[in-house]
Design a protein around this motif. Structure first.
Motif, PDB file in Angstrom:
ATOM      1  N   LYS A 354       0.844  -1.200   0.000  1.00 48.84           N
ATOM      2  CA  LYS A 354       0.000   0.000   0.000  1.00 48.84           C
ATOM      3  C   LYS A 354       0.878   1.249   0.000  1.00 48.84           C
ATOM      4  N   MET A 355       1.939   1.194   0.770  1.00 48.75           N
ATOM      5  CA  MET A 355       2.859   2.331   0.831  1.00 48.75           C
ATOM      6  C   MET A 355       3.506   2.550  -0.553  1.00 48.75           C
ATOM      7  N   LEU A 356       3.867   1.458  -1.216  1.00 46.46           N
ATOM      8  CA  LEU A 356       4.597   1.571  -2.483  1.00 46.46           C
ATOM      9  C   LEU A 356       3.684   1.907  -3.661  1.00 46.46           C
ATOM     10  N   TYR A 357       2.532   1.224  -3.722  1.00 48.81           N
ATOM     11  CA  TYR A 357       1.658   1.409  -4.893  1.00 48.81           C
ATOM     12  C   TYR A 357       0.473   2.338  -4.613  1.00 48.81           C
ATOM     13  N   GLY A 358       0.336   2.757  -3.353  1.00 48.41           N
ATOM     14  CA  GLY A 358      -0.697   3.740  -3.023  1.00 48.41           C
ATOM     15  C   GLY A 358      -2.074   3.152  -2.761  1.00 48.41           C
ATOM     16  N   GLU A 359      -2.238   1.842  -2.848  1.00 50.67           N
ATOM     17  CA  GLU A 359      -3.558   1.245  -2.570  1.00 50.67           C
ATOM     18  C   GLU A 359      -3.399  -0.201  -2.117  1.00 50.67           C
ATOM     19  N   ASP A 360      -4.469  -0.720  -1.510  1.00 46.04           N
ATOM     20  CA  ASP A 360      -4.466  -2.134  -1.118  1.00 46.04           C
ATOM     21  C   ASP A 360      -4.475  -2.956  -2.411  1.00 46.04           C
ATOM     22  N   ILE A 361      -3.564  -3.915  -2.487  1.00 44.49           N
ATOM     23  CA  ILE A 361      -3.411  -4.663  -3.740  1.00 44.49           C
ATOM     24  C   ILE A 361      -4.342  -5.865  -3.803  1.00 44.49           C
ATOM     25  N   ARG A 362      -5.196  -6.042  -2.780  1.00 48.46           N
ATOM     26  CA  ARG A 362      -6.050  -7.234  -2.747  1.00 48.46           C
ATOM     27  C   ARG A 362      -7.352  -7.025  -3.514  1.00 48.46           C
ATOM     28  N   GLU A 363      -7.742  -8.035  -4.241  1.00 53.50           N
ATOM     29  CA  GLU A 363      -9.015  -8.040  -4.974  1.00 53.50           C
ATOM     30  C   GLU A 363      -9.865  -9.148  -4.356  1.00 53.50           C
ATOM     31  N   TYR A 364     -11.119  -8.831  -4.042  1.00 55.55           N
ATOM     32  CA  TYR A 364     -11.988  -9.810  -3.377  1.00 55.55           C
ATOM     33  C   TYR A 364     -13.070 -10.320  -4.321  1.00 55.55           C
ATOM     34  N   GLU A 365     -13.622 -11.474  -3.982  1.00 57.21           N
ATOM     35  CA  GLU A 365     -14.703 -12.107  -4.756  1.00 57.21           C
ATOM     36  C   GLU A 365     -14.350 -12.168  -6.238  1.00 57.21           C
ATOM     37  N   ILE A 366     -13.169 -12.672  -6.495  1.00 56.65           N
ATOM     38  CA  ILE A 366     -12.673 -12.757  -7.867  1.00 56.65           C
ATOM     39  C   ILE A 366     -12.176 -14.180  -8.115  1.00 56.65           C
ATOM     40  N   GLN A 367     -12.430 -14.717  -9.291  1.00 60.29           N
ATOM     41  CA  GLN A 367     -11.996 -16.085  -9.586  1.00 60.29           C
ATOM     42  C   GLN A 367     -11.283 -16.123 -10.933  1.00 60.29           C
ATOM     43  N   THR A 368     -10.134 -16.798 -10.953  1.00 56.98           N
ATOM     44  CA  THR A 368      -9.378 -16.938 -12.199  1.00 56.98           C
ATOM     45  C   THR A 368     -10.037 -18.006 -13.061  1.00 56.98           C
ATOM     46  N   ARG A 369     -10.167 -17.719 -14.344  1.00 56.58           N
ATOM     47  CA  ARG A 369     -10.809 -18.679 -15.263  1.00 56.58           C
ATOM     48  C   ARG A 369      -9.828 -19.310 -16.240  1.00 56.58           C
TER      49      ARG A 369
END
Ligand SMILES: Cc1cc2nc3c(=O)[nH]c(=O)nc-3n(C[C@H](O)[C@H](O)[C@H](O)COP(=O)(O)OP(=O)(O)OC[C@H]3O[C@@H](n4cnc5c(N)ncnc54)[C@H](O)[C@@H]3O)c2cc1C
Ligand code: SF4
Length: 500
Positions: A354-369
């Protein structure tokens, strides 16, 4: 008890952490041990409540609550508050063989069930634990304890993770001759080759191994049981065998494009990184995040460790995917004290990102297809869809409901699969003829005996991928049963089947 009014006078204080901007430039530990006075103030906050849930490891709502080692927390809180550090250390070592590990990496289920936490922030139990053991080492109070007498019994422990080490320690202390077989070139199991240096520097693990060696335990490194030495040999040469081989077989993601280069299991990536920092392996550009777009699939601890490692290697971008919802900021009604609090937290790697990229890098309720590749067979991107986690119509279990038109493509040069572990990963079980069920060894908790006479199992190999504190619990409890098997009775401590 601590100080009668301590919990009203003092607030919870956290252990100091190194500045995220500085710490991502190296692989050193990011947390510091708290100063004596801070530990004493936290000890003063303990209410010594009549039912200390913090000390009682149990399962509530599928999560551990309280300490699985039954650590005598209120007792050492009080002793620390009074500055009686040596006595606090003696109490701590009665139940925990390796507080220097749990004091650094335990998720502290004790704190979620601390009585002060009903209306305030819990006592900083884990920090106090670390402060006690660090003082023990600083003051020279931790010295090799060589057993005065030896029995004629020989025990082989397979695997040198926290379960194997705890069992070896207990069995050696009652005089048995213990040999630990380990296929890696260093002992420690996931303490050494899984958990990154930022959480636990490896000289801390080695310091304990050295002590155990000085106390008489033999370590047979670079020796894979089942290939380098066979079960029949061990059964013939030893009076008992304890299998503590862990459960590091990863769950795969068999999606279109999975065989592209650049998609790896998180464990391979983390192990390689530890080996590089230890100088045991040259940098492998395929397993290094430098200048790459990194996607971590999986939201657990292993995934968070991948994020922190990729940051230090100089990743261009990092995203971490979770199938689940983001945890709420406060306990929900169905997650009441003393259950483990299921609330949002920013792990060290997430804070750094978050400090480096300015935001939380987590994505929720997401599924790789699926994964897409370049002409040379390396991964280029992955395709995802959003899916909401909801209760099924009977409200019995959770199901995922796809969100229409939510497809997205994500740039990816390195994909790390961290979606959990399916169980024991090697042929050692076949070699021994030990039965298993759902990926782990069949041996009842509290007895630890397998279907093969004289062969026992403990730790993740028996319970599935878990926690260091549970591995130590299982090692200690299994040692009691092995000792009873060898001698007919045992003087080793046990919490018995109370700790489930
Ligand atoms: C990336 C990662 C991060 C984690 N972080 C945390 C954390 O922060 N806090 C926490 O509490 N828990 C954490 N855990 C979980 C914790 O590390 C494990 O639950 C714990 O180490 C299990 O201990 P164990 O002794 O049962 O097995 P392991 O630690 O897995 O040790 C098993 C050992 O057996 C050896 N072995 C296997 N087969 C053979 C064979 N045939 N012959 C000889 N040796 C063999 C292996 O090489 C290994 O050294 C983490 C796990 C992972 C994967
Ligand atoms: S081992 Fe873990 S649960 Fe037990 S007292 Fe220490 S931090 Fe708490």
């Amino acid at each position: 008890m601590g100080k009668k009014t301590g919990f009203m006078e003092f607030e919870r204080e956290h252990a100091a952490e190194r500045d995220p901007r500085q710490r991502i430039a190296d692989f050193k530990e990011y947390k510091r041990t708290v100063p004596d006075e801070q530990a004493q103030r936290q000890g003063a906050r303990c209410m010594d409540c009549s039912i200390p849930y913090c000390s009682m490891g149990m399962d509530i709502e599928g999560s551990t609550t309280g300490c699985p080692l039954y650590n005598l927390i209120p007792e050492w809180n009080d002793l620390v508050y009074k500055g009686r550090w040596k006595e606090a250390l003696d109490r701590l070592l009665k139940t925990n063989n390796f507080p220097e590990f749990t004091g650094k990496v335990c998720p502290a289920p004790c704190e979620g069930s601390c009585t002060v936490a009903i209306s305030d922030d819990p006592v900083a139990i884990k920090d106090i634990e670390l402060a006690i053991i660090d003082k023990g080492f600083e003051e020279g109070w931790i010295q090799p304890r060589v057993p005065h007498k030896r029995t004629s019994k020989k025990v082989a422990v397979i695997g040198s993770g926290p379960a194997g080490l705890a069992a070896a320690d207990q069995l050696n202390q009652v005089g048995h001759s213990v040999t630990v077989y380990e296929r890696s070139s260093r002992a420690g199991g996931l303490l050494t080759y899984g958990i990154p240096n930022m959480k636990l520097e490896k000289h801390i693990v080695q310091r304990r191994i050295n002590l155990l060696e000085q106390e008489g335990i033999r370590f047979q490194l670079n020796t894979a049981v089942g290939t380098d030495i066979l079960a029949d040999t061990l059964k013939a040469d030893y009076d008992a065998v304890l299998i503590c081989t862990g459960a590091a077989k990863p769950i795969d993601l068999p999606l279109p494009g999975r065989d592209l280069n650049g998609i790896h299991f998180a464990m391979d990536y983390l192990t390689q990184s530890v080996k590089e920092t230890l100088g045991e392996a040259p940098v492998d550009p395929h397993l290094n995040a430098k200048d790459k777009n990194v996607i971590v699939i999986g939201s657990g601890d292993t995934g968070a460790d991948c994020v922190a490692t990729a940051l230090r290697q100089g990743a261009k971008s990092i995203s971490q995917f979770s199938r689940s919802l983001q945890f709420p900021f406060q306990r929900e009604p169905l997650n009441e004290w003393p259950a483990y609090p299921r609330v949002f937290s920013l792990e060290y790697g997430h804070e750094e990102a978050k400090m480096l990229y300015g935001e939380d890098i987590r994505e929720y309720e997401i599924q790789t297809r699926s994964f897409k590749g370049n002409a040379d067979g390396t991964v280029r991107s992955l395709y995802t869809e959003r899916a909401k986690k909801i209760r099924d119509e009977q409200r019995r279990q959770f199901v995922y409901e796809e969100v229409p038109d939510s497809g997205e493509e994500w740039k990816a040069d390195l994909v790390l699969v961290a979606i959990g572990f399916e169980g024991v990963e090697n042929s050692v079980l076949d070699d021994f003829g030990v039965e298993s069920s759902r990926g782990v060894i069949s041996a009842e908790y509290g007895k630890f005996a397998t279907n093969v006479e004289g062969v026992f199992a403990a730790g993740d190999a028996r319970r599935g991928q878990s926690l260091i504190v549970w591995a130590i619990n299982e090692g200690r409890e299994a040692a009691y049963e092995v000792d009873r098997h060898l001698m007919g009775t045992s003087v080793l401590p046990t919490v018995g089947a109370a700790s489930l």
